[in-house]
Design a protein around this motif. Structure first.
Motif, PDB file in Angstrom:
ATOM      1  N   MET A  41       0.849  -1.175   0.000  1.00  0.00           N
ATOM      2  CA  MET A  41       0.000   0.000   0.000  1.00  0.00           C
ATOM      3  C   MET A  41       0.896   1.241   0.000  1.00  0.00           C
ATOM      4  O   MET A  41       1.890   1.293   0.711  1.00  0.00           O
ATOM      5  N   ASN A  42       0.555   2.216  -0.818  1.00  0.00           N
ATOM      6  CA  ASN A  42       1.362   3.433  -0.863  1.00  0.00           C
ATOM      7  C   ASN A  42       1.027   4.347   0.321  1.00  0.00           C
ATOM      8  O   ASN A  42       0.068   4.122   1.026  1.00  0.00           O
ATOM      9  N   GLY A  43       1.824   5.356   0.528  1.00  0.00           N
ATOM     10  CA  GLY A  43       1.672   6.223   1.693  1.00  0.00           C
ATOM     11  C   GLY A  43       1.140   7.596   1.383  1.00  0.00           C
ATOM     12  O   GLY A  43       1.566   8.579   1.981  1.00  0.00           O
ATOM     13  N   GLN A  44       0.199   7.689   0.455  1.00  0.00           N
ATOM     14  CA  GLN A  44      -0.323   8.988   0.050  1.00  0.00           C
ATOM     15  C   GLN A  44      -1.517   9.458   0.881  1.00  0.00           C
ATOM     16  O   GLN A  44      -1.822  10.640   0.882  1.00  0.00           O
ATOM     17  N   ASN A  45      -2.203   8.545   1.563  1.00  0.00           N
ATOM     18  CA  ASN A  45      -3.377   8.900   2.357  1.00  0.00           C
ATOM     19  C   ASN A  45      -3.033   8.912   3.839  1.00  0.00           C
ATOM     20  O   ASN A  45      -2.577   7.913   4.390  1.00  0.00           O
ATOM     21  N   ARG A  46      -3.276  10.049   4.478  1.00  0.00           N
ATOM     22  CA  ARG A  46      -2.954  10.209   5.898  1.00  0.00           C
ATOM     23  C   ARG A  46      -3.725   9.216   6.760  1.00  0.00           C
ATOM     24  O   ARG A  46      -3.214   8.730   7.770  1.00  0.00           O
ATOM     25  N   SER A  47      -4.939   8.868   6.357  1.00  0.00           N
ATOM     26  CA  SER A  47      -5.786   7.975   7.145  1.00  0.00           C
ATOM     27  C   SER A  47      -5.217   6.554   7.246  1.00  0.00           C
ATOM     28  O   SER A  47      -5.589   5.799   8.134  1.00  0.00           O
ATOM     29  N   ASP A  48      -4.309   6.193   6.345  1.00  0.00           N
ATOM     30  CA  ASP A  48      -3.706   4.851   6.356  1.00  0.00           C
ATOM     31  C   ASP A  48      -2.484   4.754   7.264  1.00  0.00           C
ATOM     32  O   ASP A  48      -1.956   3.674   7.473  1.00  0.00           O
ATOM     33  N   ILE A  49      -2.010   5.891   7.774  1.00  0.00           N
ATOM     34  CA  ILE A  49      -0.748   5.933   8.514  1.00  0.00           C
ATOM     35  C   ILE A  49      -1.010   6.342   9.959  1.00  0.00           C
ATOM     36  O   ILE A  49      -1.778   7.262  10.214  1.00  0.00           O
ATOM     37  N   TYR A  50      -0.346   5.662  10.886  1.00  0.00           N
ATOM     38  CA  TYR A  50      -0.526   5.950  12.310  1.00  0.00           C
ATOM     39  C   TYR A  50       0.753   5.587  13.065  1.00  0.00           C
ATOM     40  O   TYR A  50       1.577   4.802  12.567  1.00  0.00           O
ATOM     41  N   PRO A  51       0.946   6.149  14.253  1.00  0.00           N
ATOM     42  CA  PRO A  51       2.143   5.838  15.041  1.00  0.00           C
ATOM     43  C   PRO A  51       2.269   4.338  15.311  1.00  0.00           C
ATOM     44  O   PRO A  51       1.279   3.665  15.589  1.00  0.00           O
ATOM     45  N   GLY A  52       3.494   3.824  15.183  1.00  0.00           N
ATOM     46  CA  GLY A  52       3.753   2.408  15.400  1.00  0.00           C
ATOM     47  C   GLY A  52       3.724   1.578  14.131  1.00  0.00           C
ATOM     48  O   GLY A  52       4.151   0.430  14.129  1.00  0.00           O
ATOM     49  N   LEU A  53       3.241   2.148  13.026  1.00  0.00           N
ATOM     50  CA  LEU A  53       3.149   1.441  11.758  1.00  0.00           C
ATOM     51  C   LEU A  53       4.533   1.316  11.127  1.00  0.00           C
ATOM     52  O   LEU A  53       5.319   2.261  11.141  1.00  0.00           O
ATOM     53  N   GLU A  54       4.850   0.141  10.563  1.00  0.00           N
ATOM     54  CA  GLU A  54       6.129  -0.051   9.878  1.00  0.00           C
ATOM     55  C   GLU A  54       5.994   0.413   8.434  1.00  0.00           C
ATOM     56  O   GLU A  54       5.081  -0.006   7.714  1.00  0.00           O
ATOM     57  N   VAL A  55       6.908   1.291   8.019  1.00  0.00           N
ATOM     58  CA  VAL A  55       6.842   1.893   6.691  1.00  0.00           C
ATOM     59  C   VAL A  55       8.230   1.966   6.057  1.00  0.00           C
ATOM     60  O   VAL A  55       9.247   1.893   6.735  1.00  0.00           O
ATOM     61  N   ASP A  56       8.238   2.125   4.738  1.00  0.00           N
ATOM     62  CA  ASP A  56       9.448   2.458   3.994  1.00  0.00           C
ATOM     63  C   ASP A  56       9.309   3.916   3.587  1.00  0.00           C
ATOM     64  O   ASP A  56       8.286   4.300   2.996  1.00  0.00           O
ATOM     65  N   ILE A  57      10.333   4.725   3.902  1.00  0.00           N
ATOM     66  CA  ILE A  57      10.277   6.138   3.551  1.00  0.00           C
ATOM     67  C   ILE A  57      11.434   6.490   2.620  1.00  0.00           C
ATOM     68  O   ILE A  57      12.427   5.777   2.533  1.00  0.00           O
ATOM     69  N   ILE A  58      11.263   7.614   1.923  1.00  0.00           N
ATOM     70  CA  ILE A  58      12.339   8.181   1.116  1.00  0.00           C
ATOM     71  C   ILE A  58      12.817   9.428   1.841  1.00  0.00           C
ATOM     72  O   ILE A  58      12.039  10.368   2.052  1.00  0.00           O
ATOM     73  N   LEU A  59      14.080   9.412   2.246  1.00  0.00           N
ATOM     74  CA  LEU A  59      14.685  10.569   2.886  1.00  0.00           C
ATOM     75  C   LEU A  59      14.957  11.643   1.839  1.00  0.00           C
ATOM     76  O   LEU A  59      15.109  11.344   0.651  1.00  0.00           O
ATOM     77  N   LYS A  60      15.042  12.902   2.268  1.00  0.00           N
ATOM     78  CA  LYS A  60      15.316  14.005   1.345  1.00  0.00           C
ATOM     79  C   LYS A  60      16.577  13.733   0.519  1.00  0.00           C
ATOM     80  O   LYS A  60      16.588  13.938  -0.685  1.00  0.00           O
ATOM     81  N   LYS A  61      17.630  13.236   1.169  1.00  0.00           N
ATOM     82  CA  LYS A  61      18.905  12.990   0.472  1.00  0.00           C
ATOM     83  C   LYS A  61      18.809  11.841  -0.532  1.00  0.00           C
ATOM     84  O   LYS A  61      19.651  11.727  -1.420  1.00  0.00           O
ATOM     85  N   ASP A  62      17.787  11.002  -0.418  1.00  0.00           N
ATOM     86  CA  ASP A  62      17.625   9.844  -1.294  1.00  0.00           C
ATOM     87  C   ASP A  62      16.575  10.039  -2.380  1.00  0.00           C
ATOM     88  O   ASP A  62      16.243   9.095  -3.097  1.00  0.00           O
ATOM     89  N   GLN A  63      16.064  11.258  -2.536  1.00  0.00           N
ATOM     90  CA  GLN A  63      15.002  11.477  -3.520  1.00  0.00           C
ATOM     91  C   GLN A  63      15.455  11.166  -4.941  1.00  0.00           C
ATOM     92  O   GLN A  63      14.699  10.627  -5.731  1.00  0.00           O
ATOM     93  N   ARG A  64      16.691  11.467  -5.271  1.00  0.00           N
ATOM     94  CA  ARG A  64      17.188  11.204  -6.626  1.00  0.00           C
ATOM     95  C   ARG A  64      17.415   9.714  -6.867  1.00  0.00           C
ATOM     96  O   ARG A  64      17.158   9.207  -7.952  1.00  0.00           O
ATOM     97  N   THR A  65      17.909   9.014  -5.848  1.00  0.00           N
ATOM     98  CA  THR A  65      18.235   7.595  -6.012  1.00  0.00           C
ATOM     99  C   THR A  65      17.041   6.685  -5.761  1.00  0.00           C
ATOM    100  O   THR A  65      16.979   5.578  -6.273  1.00  0.00           O
ATOM    101  N   GLY A  66      16.102   7.136  -4.927  1.00  0.00           N
ATOM    102  CA  GLY A  66      14.941   6.319  -4.601  1.00  0.00           C
ATOM    103  C   GLY A  66      15.210   5.279  -3.526  1.00  0.00           C
ATOM    104  O   GLY A  66      14.395   4.383  -3.311  1.00  0.00           O
TER     105      GLY A  66
END
Length: 67
Positions: free
Chosen positions: A1-26
């Protein structure tokens, strides 16, 4: 599931994020959400979150729990 909807995300949830420094590399960073930083209900590039370890980035993917 992608992380575009705020309602799907809550504290304690395990996620993959893209850091600012990794935006070009993904490159993805995995962690657990500590706090949501985006106030809007939807964001096209992903909801911005703070992880337990202090890193900040946009949610690229929500890690699905295996049953």
């Amino acid at each position: 599931m992608n992380g575009q909807n705020r309602s799907d995300i809550y504290p304690g949830l395990e996620v993959d994020i893209i850091l600012k420094k990794d935006q070009r590399t993904g490159n993805l960073t995995r962690g657990f959400v500590k706090r949501l930083l985006t106030n809007s209900a939807y964001h096209s590039r992903g909801i911005k979150v703070l992880l337990d370890d202090g890193q900040v980035g946009r949610v690229a993917w929500i890690v699905e729990e295996e049953d």
